[in-house]
Motif scaffolding. Structure first.
Motif, PDB file in Angstrom:
ATOM      1  N   LEU A 337      58.895  45.057  49.018  1.00 22.01           N
ATOM      2  CA  LEU A 337      58.419  46.432  48.900  1.00 22.01           C
ATOM      3  C   LEU A 337      58.400  46.904  47.450  1.00 22.01           C
ATOM      4  CD1 LEU A 337      60.183  48.037  51.999  1.00 22.01           C
ATOM      5  CD2 LEU A 337      57.727  47.692  51.685  1.00 22.01           C
ATOM      6  N   LEU A 338      59.442  46.557  46.703  1.00 23.88           N
ATOM      7  CA  LEU A 338      59.487  46.926  45.286  1.00 23.88           C
ATOM      8  C   LEU A 338      58.325  46.301  44.522  1.00 23.88           C
ATOM      9  CD1 LEU A 338      61.039  48.235  42.907  1.00 23.88           C
ATOM     10  CD2 LEU A 338      62.314  46.095  42.683  1.00 23.88           C
ATOM     11  N   GLY A 339      58.070  45.019  44.790  1.00 20.68           N
ATOM     12  CA  GLY A 339      56.985  44.342  44.104  1.00 20.68           C
ATOM     13  C   GLY A 339      55.625  44.909  44.461  1.00 20.68           C
ATOM     14  N   LEU A 340      55.395  45.170  45.736  1.00 17.91           N
ATOM     15  CA  LEU A 340      54.106  45.721  46.170  1.00 17.91           C
ATOM     16  C   LEU A 340      53.850  47.097  45.576  1.00 17.91           C
ATOM     17  CD1 LEU A 340      54.167  44.617  49.921  1.00 17.91           C
ATOM     18  CD2 LEU A 340      52.560  43.815  48.192  1.00 17.91           C
ATOM     19  N   CYS A 341      54.863  47.945  45.584  1.00 17.43           N
ATOM     20  CA  CYS A 341      54.706  49.295  45.011  1.00 17.43           C
ATOM     21  C   CYS A 341      54.396  49.212  43.517  1.00 17.43           C
ATOM     22  CB  CYS A 341      55.972  50.118  45.242  1.00 17.43           C
ATOM     23  SG  CYS A 341      56.249  50.598  46.961  1.00 17.43           S
ATOM     24  N   GLY A 342      55.116  48.344  42.806  1.00 17.75           N
ATOM     25  CA  GLY A 342      54.875  48.205  41.384  1.00 17.75           C
ATOM     26  C   GLY A 342      53.489  47.683  41.073  1.00 17.75           C
ATOM     27  N   CYS A 343      53.029  46.694  41.841  1.00 20.52           N
ATOM     28  CA  CYS A 343      51.689  46.150  41.629  1.00 20.52           C
ATOM     29  C   CYS A 343      50.614  47.198  41.877  1.00 20.52           C
ATOM     30  CB  CYS A 343      51.461  44.950  42.547  1.00 20.52           C
ATOM     31  SG  CYS A 343      52.345  43.456  42.050  1.00 20.52           S
ATOM     32  N   MET A 344      50.779  47.986  42.910  1.00 16.16           N
ATOM     33  CA  MET A 344      49.794  49.014  43.227  1.00 16.16           C
ATOM     34  C   MET A 344      49.688  50.043  42.102  1.00 16.16           C
ATOM     35  SD  MET A 344      49.674  51.555  46.536  1.00 16.16           S
ATOM     36  CE  MET A 344      51.166  52.424  46.017  1.00 16.16           C
ATOM     37  N   VAL A 345      50.835  50.476  41.592  1.00 18.12           N
ATOM     38  CA  VAL A 345      50.838  51.470  40.516  1.00 18.12           C
ATOM     39  C   VAL A 345      50.223  50.894  39.243  1.00 18.12           C
ATOM     40  CG1 VAL A 345      52.311  52.847  39.003  1.00 18.12           C
ATOM     41  CG2 VAL A 345      52.800  52.738  41.448  1.00 18.12           C
ATOM     42  N   MET A 346      50.615  49.673  38.881  1.00 22.85           N
ATOM     43  CA  MET A 346      50.106  49.070  37.652  1.00 22.85           C
ATOM     44  C   MET A 346      48.604  48.819  37.726  1.00 22.85           C
ATOM     45  SD  MET A 346      52.537  48.971  35.523  1.00 22.85           S
ATOM     46  CE  MET A 346      53.328  50.401  36.261  1.00 22.85           C
ATOM     47  N   LEU A 347      48.126  48.362  38.884  1.00 26.50           N
ATOM     48  CA  LEU A 347      46.696  48.108  39.019  1.00 26.50           C
ATOM     49  C   LEU A 347      45.905  49.417  38.979  1.00 26.50           C
ATOM     50  CD1 LEU A 347      44.846  45.700  39.247  1.00 26.50           C
ATOM     51  CD2 LEU A 347      44.941  45.886  41.733  1.00 26.50           C
ATOM     52  N   SER A 348      46.488  50.485  39.471  1.00 31.73           N
ATOM     53  CA  SER A 348      45.838  51.798  39.390  1.00 31.73           C
ATOM     54  C   SER A 348      45.686  52.237  37.937  1.00 31.73           C
ATOM     55  CB  SER A 348      46.659  52.841  40.157  1.00 31.73           C
ATOM     56  OG  SER A 348      46.764  52.504  41.528  1.00 31.73           O
ATOM     57  N   ILE A 349      46.739  52.052  37.152  1.00 32.28           N
ATOM     58  CA  ILE A 349      46.672  52.401  35.726  1.00 32.28           C
ATOM     59  C   ILE A 349      45.659  51.517  35.014  1.00 32.28           C
ATOM     60  CG2 ILE A 349      47.990  52.497  33.573  1.00 32.28           C
ATOM     61  CD1 ILE A 349      50.483  53.073  35.259  1.00 32.28           C
ATOM     62  N   GLU A 350      45.622  50.255  35.378  1.00 35.51           N
ATOM     63  CA  GLU A 350      44.679  49.325  34.755  1.00 35.51           C
ATOM     64  C   GLU A 350      43.242  49.755  35.014  1.00 35.51           C
ATOM     65  OE1 GLU A 350      43.729  46.178  32.355  1.00 35.51           O
ATOM     66  OE2 GLU A 350      45.715  46.983  32.820  1.00 35.51           O
ATOM     67  N   CYS A 351      42.965  50.218  36.215  1.00 31.96           N
ATOM     68  CA  CYS A 351      41.616  50.683  36.527  1.00 31.96           C
ATOM     69  C   CYS A 351      41.233  51.886  35.657  1.00 31.96           C
ATOM     70  CB  CYS A 351      41.518  51.042  38.012  1.00 31.96           C
ATOM     71  SG  CYS A 351      41.403  49.615  39.106  1.00 31.96           S
ATOM     72  N   ILE A 352      42.183  52.727  35.411  1.00 29.64           N
ATOM     73  CA  ILE A 352      41.933  53.874  34.528  1.00 29.64           C
ATOM     74  C   ILE A 352      41.601  53.399  33.114  1.00 29.64           C
ATOM     75  CG2 ILE A 352      42.983  55.908  33.455  1.00 29.64           C
ATOM     76  CD1 ILE A 352      44.640  56.238  36.015  1.00 29.64           C
TER      77      ILE A 352
END
Length: 518
Positions: A337-352
């Motif tokens: 869960l920690l890894g999935l949440c972190g990946c989702m947040v980082m990929l969102s920032i990357e898209c920005i």
């Protein structure tokens, strides 16, 4: 108490040669796509539409071969054993690597990728199974976690070799040497295989009890913490009784159809597949396989791109190792869960970052984009990668572990075929918006794991046999029962005045009281 010996550690490290093979094969083409010699030889530098089709095929057939490898090893590892299957997978990988090294056209290269993917898929299933079956409960996360660590080490080796050959004046050497290196690790695994014993749990399935005991005694010999070898005898007794009971239930229940009809097995099959699917739905393989394109979209080019790619997987290897160190303390579900949440947040920032600075010369924006990519791999490797292999290798009973792990890894390869196969076209047409798909899927996966996966402590510290109880199945012997705890004190057996180590048959008789299913 860990109860593992130097013999145990040696086996784990030899098995990681299969992990290195898996990681190197996965990564070598990612780096090769940045080699000018490769692009010019296969006419990929001038026609972008043709290049997208061919590159998508390169990666798609690798995953298709991997799926076939999963199916193959599910049968061979049960019929012929873990060790025989390990050697067979190494032979297939060597053949595929040799054909790929000598490829003279795109069709030959695509065929070779399928063959080496077949061998790689066999290793992806077999290595964590093998490691789990020779690891003590309290250290299983650490030892099986080495699979993920050394997969990423293989990624890193491929990356840094690619950096080195990029600067070669020999255009053929630029890409043929890194591809040829695919043969090295499986060849080394074959050379070292005589020092790897068969899995004791598989031997018990074949009724070879004495051979299994000899291996268990070596695996868990620890003269400092357990000089009499009581723990090894307890574990062996539990393994033997569980295999007997499960085999009877398996035959009586109708065999393989129980993977679907029996609720406890069906639940684990679903959980294993979903775990591997969720790992790929973060977009990790798309990011890595097309990292050259990703960095070019951020305005970077040349050897710097390959260096960043190699550094990326080097960080991943280190994070996987840290994950293996803490996994037995934190638990599997919590790390996922920690890894999935972190990946989702980082990929969102990357898209920005892509939307604002992609293709521009904005140094600050592009630097932040690169930094966020490294943050993404920190969460993926530190929470998901090694954890997913450990979790899927330990939740299945011994007699269906090969089928269960194979089905789990099919989740990886089917997802990769879809995500990576369409990657070149998607990245060419919609660019960074393709990553929005993975952000959405990861959000859903987090909710599913949070709601339906068992608690984090379900597998932590339990023997492979005792995990059955967490899914509603019977456990023949529990090592923490009162009578078994008494045996650990080294009290006399059968009035002989000697230690348990002198009379293994005494443990067998005294433990009968614990063998009633719970």
């Amino acid at each position: 108490m860990a109860h593992y010996s130097s013999y145990n550690v040696r086996i784990i490290l030899i098995l990681t040669l299969g992990s290195l093979t898996y990681g190197y094969v996965l990564s070598v083409m990612s780096n090769t796509l940045g080699e000018p010699g490769f692009l010019s030889y296969f006419n990929l530098a001038t026609d972008s539409a043709y290049a997208s089709q061919v590159i998508g095929a390169f990666n798609g057939v690798l995953s298709a071969g991997g799926a076939l490898g999963c199916v193959t090893v599910a049968w061979t590892s049960k019929r012929y054993g873990r060790k025989w299957s390990m050697n067979a997978s190494a032979v297939v990988a060597v053949i595929g690597g040799a054909i790929q090294t000598g490829s003279v056209n795109a069709a030959m290269l695509i065929f070779s990728r399928f063959v080496i993917g077949w061998g790689m898929g066999m290793m992806a299933v077999l290595i964590p199974i093998f490691q789990a079956e020779v690891s003590p409960p309290g250290s299983r996360g650490l030892l099986v976690g080495q699979h993920g660590t050394w997969i990423c080490a293989g990624d890193a080796i491929a990356g840094w070799i690619g950096v080195g050959t990029y600067y070669s004046s020999d255009k053929s050497f630029q890409w043929r040497f890194p591809i040829a290196m695919q043969c090295f690790f499986p060849l080394l695994l074959l050379v070292c295989s005589p020092w790897v014993p068969e899995s004791p749990r598989w031997l018990l399935l074949q009724g070879r009890k004495s051979s299994a005991w000899e291996i268990v005694a070596k695996l868990h010999s620890n003269t400092k913490s357990d000089p009499d070898g009581v723990y090894a005898r307890e574990e062996f007794h539990q393994m033997a009784k569980q295999v007997e009971m499960d085999s009877e239930l398996w035959i009586g229940g109708g065999g393989v159809k129980q993977l679907i009809t029996r609720p406890s097995y069906r639940k684990r099959m679903w959980m294993g597949f979903f775990t591997q699917y969720a790992a790929q739905s973060t977009g990790a393989m798309v990011i890595y396989n097309y990292m050259v394109t990703l960095y070019e979209d951020l305005g970077l080019s040349g050897g710097k791109v390959l260096m960043l790619g190699a550094a990326y997987v080097t960080v991943a290897s280190a994070c996987n190792f840290v994950c293996s160190l803490v996994m037995d303390h934190i638990g599997r579900r919590r790390l996922l869960l920690l890894g999935l949440c972190g990946c989702m947040v980082m990929l969102s920032i990357e898209c920005i970052m892509f939307s604002q600075f992609g293709g521009t010369n904005n140094h600050v924006g592009n630097s932040i984009g690169v930094f966020v990519i490294f943050c993404f791999i920190f969460f993926y490797a530190g929470g998901i990668d090694a954890t997913s292999y450990v979790y899927c290798s330990e939740i299945f009973p011994t007699h269906v572990r090969s089928e269960g792990m194979a089905w789990s890894m099919i989740g990886t390869f089917l997802s990769t075929i879809l995500y990576v196969g369409v990657g070149p076209l998607a990245l060419a047409e919609v660019k960074w918006k393709y990553y929005l798909l993975f952000i959405s899927l990861t959000a859903i996966d987090i909710a599913v794991i949070w709601r339906w996966f068992p608690e984090a402590s379900i597998t932590k510290g339990l023997s492979l046999e005792e995990i059955n109880s967490k899914f509603g199945d019977e456990v023949a012997v529990r090592l923490n029962d009162k009578d078994v705890k008494t045996m650990r004190t080294g009290m006399d057996f059968e009035g002989s005045g000697s230690s348990p180590a002198a009379h293994p048959e005494a443990l067998e008789m005294k433990s009968q009281s614990n063998s009633t299913p719970v």
